[in-house]
Design an enzyme around this catalytic site. Structure first.
Site, PDB file in Angstrom:
ATOM      1  N   GLY A   1       0.703  -1.174   0.068  1.00  0.00           N
ATOM      2  CA  GLY A   1       0.089   0.065  -0.221  1.00  0.00           C
ATOM      3  C   GLY A   1       0.138   1.400   0.224  1.00  0.00           C
ATOM      4  N   ALA A   2       1.852   1.352   0.721  1.00  0.00           N
ATOM      5  CA  ALA A   2       2.639   2.491   0.779  1.00  0.00           C
ATOM      6  C   ALA A   2       3.598   2.437   1.572  1.00  0.00           C
ATOM      7  CB  ALA A   2       2.003   3.548   1.427  1.00  0.00           C
ATOM      8  N   MET A   3       4.506   3.242   2.140  1.00  0.00           N
ATOM      9  CA  MET A   3       5.949   2.590   2.403  1.00  0.00           C
ATOM     10  C   MET A   3       6.281   4.358   3.767  1.00  0.00           C
ATOM     11  SD  MET A   3       8.062   0.589   3.565  1.00  0.00           S
ATOM     12  CE  MET A   3       9.973   1.574   4.429  1.00  0.00           C
TER      13      MET A   3
ATOM     14  N   GLU B   1       0.913   5.349   7.670  1.00  0.00           N
ATOM     15  CA  GLU B   1       2.237   6.066   7.232  1.00  0.00           C
ATOM     16  C   GLU B   1       3.551   6.836   7.828  1.00  0.00           C
ATOM     17  OE1 GLU B   1       3.619   3.519   6.069  1.00  0.00           O
ATOM     18  OE2 GLU B   1       1.778   2.783   5.019  1.00  0.00           O
TER      19      GLU B   1
ATOM     20  N   HIS C   1       3.868   5.944  11.758  1.00  0.00           N
ATOM     21  CA  HIS C   1       5.753   5.176  11.762  1.00  0.00           C
ATOM     22  C   HIS C   1       6.439   6.089  11.851  1.00  0.00           C
ATOM     23  CE1 HIS C   1       4.828   1.337  11.031  1.00  0.00           C
ATOM     24  NE2 HIS C   1       4.368   1.561   9.209  1.00  0.00           N
TER      25      HIS C   1
ATOM     26  N   GLU D   1       4.083  -2.196  13.507  1.00  0.00           N
ATOM     27  CA  GLU D   1       3.386  -3.022  12.904  1.00  0.00           C
ATOM     28  C   GLU D   1       2.580  -2.075  13.586  1.00  0.00           C
ATOM     29  OE1 GLU D   1       3.245  -1.210   9.996  1.00  0.00           O
ATOM     30  OE2 GLU D   1       5.408  -1.624   9.365  1.00  0.00           O
TER      31      GLU D   1
HETATM   32  N1  HT7 Z   1       5.910  -0.849   6.377  1.00  0.00           N
HETATM   33  C1  HT7 Z   1       5.465  -1.113   4.946  1.00  0.00           C
HETATM   34  C2  HT7 Z   1       5.496  -2.065   4.644  1.00  0.00           C
HETATM   35  C3  HT7 Z   1       6.851  -3.278   3.110  1.00  0.00           C
HETATM   36  C4  HT7 Z   1       6.271  -2.767   2.324  1.00  0.00           C
HETATM   37  C5  HT7 Z   1       5.353  -1.473   1.753  1.00  0.00           C
HETATM   38  C6  HT7 Z   1       5.935  -1.417   0.465  1.00  0.00           C
HETATM   39  C7  HT7 Z   1       6.373  -2.539  -0.600  1.00  0.00           C
HETATM   40  C8  HT7 Z   1       6.686  -3.193  -0.079  1.00  0.00           C
HETATM   41  C9  HT7 Z   1       7.029  -3.338   1.583  1.00  0.00           C
HETATM   42  N2  HT7 Z   1       7.645  -4.781   2.293  1.00  0.00           N
HETATM   43  C10 HT7 Z   1       7.024  -4.140   3.810  1.00  0.00           C
HETATM   44  C11 HT7 Z   1       4.470  -0.215   4.942  1.00  0.00           C
HETATM   45  C12 HT7 Z   1       3.835  -0.279   6.429  1.00  0.00           C
HETATM   46  O1  HT7 Z   1       2.797  -1.224   7.078  1.00  0.00           O
HETATM   47  O2  HT7 Z   1       3.357   0.828   6.713  1.00  0.00           O
HETATM   48 ZN    ZN Z   2       2.855   0.626   8.851  1.00  0.00          ZN
END
Ligand code: HT7
Ligand code: ZN
Length: 893
Positions: free
Chosen positions: A257-259, A294, A297, A316
């Site tokens: 979804g997002a990072m 996000e 975080h 998480e």
């Molecule tokens: N902490 C991130 C987890 C994540 C991720 C996001 C995008 C592509 C690959 C990834 N591998 C792990 C996302 C989150 O939990 O906020």
């Molecule tokens: Zn997360």
């Protein structure tokens, strides 16, 4: 492939004081120079071992002198003990243009971007790629001025300029130490919208959202959501943002979804772009929730990070709990809780009962990407929620303050978090710790007994935790069970609770109200927090004047399966009177589940299923409630929905998807037949032609209206023309897609016409075309299997885009059990072929698609055999990625 064990954890042999990255992007190759200052972190003279994969090594220098005194293999670069303090300069070459795994530096829509969590940084340069090595990053990005006018990385922009030759550069500095999984870079041709936020200490933060040109008019909701998140984290957790800039970049090729990369969040476009014409109410809520997640975080994950990947739930689980509470505060608390529990039960409970079951803190893995699971995230959030419940608002807040004070800038463990909860509150959480190490969903049984002479009520709670792979025997858990006693007049009784149990007014364990007053908690009642710690415990309430009906596990106070000896009449009573909104909804669901269970039994023993007239009557009561002018329509939409097929399947020992589907359809049909006029009346009353608004009240109206449409379409003489008219006249995507999804289940000219129209109308909107694929793949009609074969060859389909893959194959295998489990095995073949094709292209996505095959042992014998054969076919492939290997081999064990 090697299994990594939690018990083998060792601190890093070398720490990093700081790192300077120089990343020069050219078409077809990118040159990376990493200048890293190391300090020794052990007593001996061990070599420096750096992680690095898929890299072309150009040169290595130590303390300014080029060296060849190293060894390199496909996973590491090893330099014999270089000293106590030293600097390495390592040059590598990579090719983002050929990176289809979407991990490390890759291209999306012609732009360069990164994804480093969990272990992607090692495909950019050689580095100690582990979260407990935190350091200060300075990054110089250089690229072509025409193709890459935008050059971004983490932290603050400290310099930019021209290099000549049509190239330019930008230098970014992040003064806060972070692990390399939070590193990010974006280079490309993007436009942005801009706003600002003034923090509680008066600092102005420049907020920007970068998107592809043409998408900038779909970003306002994301920006508003970001500002609300920043305000909420200050008010609720006292957390302020620390940098001058907060950038969000939306890309269309993204594995998840997002990072949360520090100050440079990278998002799947699906979780940024939202306009009423192209996004549903659910999409809007997801955007708001993920933007918040996000952002949150920044403190829970970035400033305080994980010591190792076994601790993933530290960031998480906590961050999901925070985003759930944020959404509850912004919208309807009761509805949010129902939606979260439905998700947990639909998706996490099966995981916890299957071959990949693991505790929220796993103790071994082959591929860490496989452990970004519903267990780590959603059950992890439930575990934090229980701590919040046990401590109460004030103590919980003091404990999180202590956690941030104690560990800012550090990489820590789940035990460290729990210790703060305990140290700060004095609440004993020693037994509670088992939630981190024991897998499986506990089963709680509740039996009540009223002693009229003594005016006492005895509630006996017992628990078992089922065996899971590698954990045959379990200890009793510490389970918070929120209980109310409802008197015959429908009001909660005020009684003398068992010793040391404090009455908790409903809503007492919730976060404070926002200034904006958006949080709604209109529940009235008295609940008692019982702490179940033994295998069996009896709680005695005194001064109970009349025989009560107990309302157990209010608000779903623990992630358990609850069994009670309550009768259908008791549940009918609670469905109307329970002061706890969650349990009111739950009672209706239990009645429906019990009845459908009986109907399935009848069908399986050769009889004909009949919908229980008593159930039909109680459904009428809910329709009356839904029709009231002051109804909470979003809540009623949930109350009028029957449990999903997946939930019904969980009640069965052996699953026959056809029978489950047929029985559920039968019930829908009978409800629609009996109440057609009432349902139509509710539809009409919610269908008032107003201008579109996305406030909660209007979204609730749409939700209820579309539940009614679906009911009517399942009844006799389905009103296809009504659905078609709704499709055509809709001024928003929620209504349009709801109509399209019911028409998808018909086979005829209307269906074909609306799907053709939808494609033409939204051809330019990839996220809407994803809906076009997924609605067709989810339709439980026989023609779907042939249709999938055509859709996978459609010019708009691509295996390289995860959203598109999910929209076709995941939608089919997860939302369409009837077609996926077709008796001839075609559904399994479709999925298996996709997994094999993706295994080398994008292992993370291939592994995620295995989910629907994991529970093969629960299906009818003919299906079991075919699912097993599908898994064996995958296992027999050459070049199986560790991601796919781990899941298939554990699933077949
Ligand atoms: N902490 C991130 C987890 C994540 C991720 C996001 C995008 C592509 C690959 C990834 N591998 C792990 C996302 C989150 O939990 O906020
Ligand atoms: Zn997360």
């Amino acid at each position: 492939p090697k299994t990594i064990l939690l018990k083998d954890y060792q601190p890093p042999k070398y720490k990093v004081a700081d790192v300077h990255l120089d990343i020069r992007i050219f078409a077809g190759k990118t040159l990376v120079t990493a200048t890293t200052r190391f300090t020794k972190n052990h007593d001996g003279a061990e070599p420096l071992v750096l992680n690095g994969e898929r890299l072309k090594l150009v040169s290595v220098a130590i303390n300014g002198a080029a060296t060849t005194n190293y060894t390199v293999d496909d996973k590491t670069l090893t330099i014999p003990h270089p000293g106590n303090e030293f600097t390495t300069v390592i040059e590598t070459e990579i090719c983002p243009e050929e990176n289809t795994a979407l991990e490390g530096l890759y291209m999306s829509g012609g732009n360069y971007c990164t994804q480093c969590e969990a272990e992607g940084f090692r495909t950019i340069t050689y580095f100690p790629d582990r979260p407990d090595v935190m350091t200060i990053f300075t990054t110089r990005v250089e690229g072509d001025k025409k193709t890459c006018p935008v050059l971004l990385s983490n932290g603050n922009l400290i310099e930019d300029g021209d290099c000549g030759d049509g190239r330019h550069y930008a230098i970014w500095h992040d003064p806060f130490p972070k692990p390399c999984y939070l590193f990010a870079l974006v280079a490309g041709d993007l436009v942005h919208i801009r706003d600002s936020f003034t923090t509680m200490s008066g600092r102005i933060v420049d907020l920007r959202i970068y998107v592809r040109a043409g998408d900038e008019n779909q970003c306002d909701w994301a920006m508003e959501s970001l500002k609300r998140s920043m305000e909420w984290d200050e008010k609720t957790y006292g957390r302020e943002y620390q940098l001058d800039r907060f950038n969000i970049v939306a890309v269309s090729d993204f594995n998840m979804g997002a990072m949360e990369n520090t100050s440079l969040n990278i998002f799947n476009t699906a979780l940024v772009l939202a306009r009423p014409e192209t996004a549903t109410d659910m999409d809007f809520e997801r955007v708001e929730g993920v933007i918040a997640h996000e952002y949150f975080h920044n403190w829970t994950g970035n400033r305080v990070t994980c010591r190792d990947w076994f601790q993933l739930s530290l960031k998480e689980g906590l961050t999901v709990f925070r985003d759930q509470e944020f959404t509850a505060d912004m919208n309807s608390r009761g509805v949010k809780r129902i939606d979260d529990v439905v998700r947990l039960r639909n998706m996490q409970f099966p995981e916890d009962a299957g071959p990949m079951a693991h505790p929220i803190r796993p103790d071994n893995y082959i591929e860490i990407n496989n452990f970004y699971t519903l267990t780590v995230y959603e059950k992890g959030a439930e575990v934090i929620r229980m701590q919040h419940t046990l401590l109460g608002d004030d103590k919980y807040r003091k404990a999180t303050d202590l956690y941030f004070d104690r560990y800012d800038g550090m990489a820590v463990t789940c035990d460290d978090f729990l210790q703060c909860m305990q140290d700060s509150s004095g609440v004993d959480l020693s037994q509670f710790k088992l939630w981190y190490s024991q897998a499986g969903t506990p089963e709680v049984t509740a039996e009540g007994h009223y002693d009229a002479a003594a005016k006492t009520y005895h509630l006996t709670l017992s628990q078992t935790v089922p065996p899971t792979p590698g954990q045959p025997d379990k200890k009793p858990m510490h389970i918070p069970v929120m209980v109310g006693l409802v008197g015959p007049n429908g009001h909660d009784l005020d009684v003398t609770p068992p010793p040391s149990v404090i009455p908790a007014k409903a809503g007492i364990h919730t976060n404070q109200t926002m200034d904006s007053g958006l949080r709604r908690n209109d529940e009235k009642g008295v609940s008692y927090l019982l702490e179940l710690k033994d295998s069996k415990q009896t709680f005695t309430f005194k001064n109970v004047a009349v025989k009560p009906v107990p309302s157990i596990l209010r608000g779903f106070s623990a992630p358990v399966k609850l069994h009670t000896n309550l009768s259908d009449d008791d549940y009918r009573f609670l469905m109307v009177h329970d002061s706890d909104g969650f349990n009111r909804w739950e009672s209706g669901q239990i009645l429906a589940l019990r009845m459908m269970g009986r109907m399935i039994d009848t069908v399986e023993s050769g009889g004909a299923a009949v919908t229980d007239p008593a159930f039909i009557d109680s459904y009428g009561l809910m329709l009356d409630q839904a029709n009231a002018s002051n109804a909470d329509r979003a809540l009623m939409a949930r109350a009028l929905s029957l449990p999903d097929l997946a939930i019904i399947a969980q009640q069965r020992k052996i699953v026959d998807p056809d029978t489950i589907f047929t029985v559920r359809r039968r019930v829908l049909h009978d409800l629609a037949a009996r109440y057609r006029d009432q349902i139509q009346a509710i539809y009409d009353s919610c269908n008032t032609p107003t201008t579109y608004s996305n406030d909660a009240e209007s979204a609730g109206r749409r939700a209820l209206k579309n539940v009614c449409l679906r009911l009517l379409m399942n009844g006799p003489n389905p009103p296809v023309s009504l659905a078609r008219q709704q499709y055509e006249s809709a001024n928003n995507m929620t209504d349009r897609v709801a109509a399209l999804s019911v028409l998808a289940e018909t086979d005829g000219a209307d269906r074909d016409a609306v799907f053709a129209d939808f494609f033409k109308r939204f051809e330019q909107y990839p996220l809407v075309i994803d809906k076009w694929f997924s609605l067709q793949a989810s339709a439980p009609i026989p023609s779907t299997l042939d249709r999938i074969a055509t859709l996978k060859d459609h010019p708009a389909f691509s295996l390289l885009n995860p959203n598109r893959v999910r929209s076709l194959f995941a939608a089919f295998a997860m939302n369409n059990p009837v077609c996926f489990h077709a008796k001839d095995g075609r559904g399994y073949d479709i999925l298996t072929n996709a997994i094999i094709a993706l295994n080398t292209k994008n292992p993370q996505i291939a592994a995620r698609l295995l989910g629907p095959l994991r529970e093969w042992r629960r299906y009818t014998p003919d299906r079991q055999a075919k699912m097993k054969a599908a898994l064996e076919r995958i296992l027999a492939q050459e070049n199986l990625s560790p991601d796919v290997f781990e899941i298939v081999s554990k699933t077949l064990k």
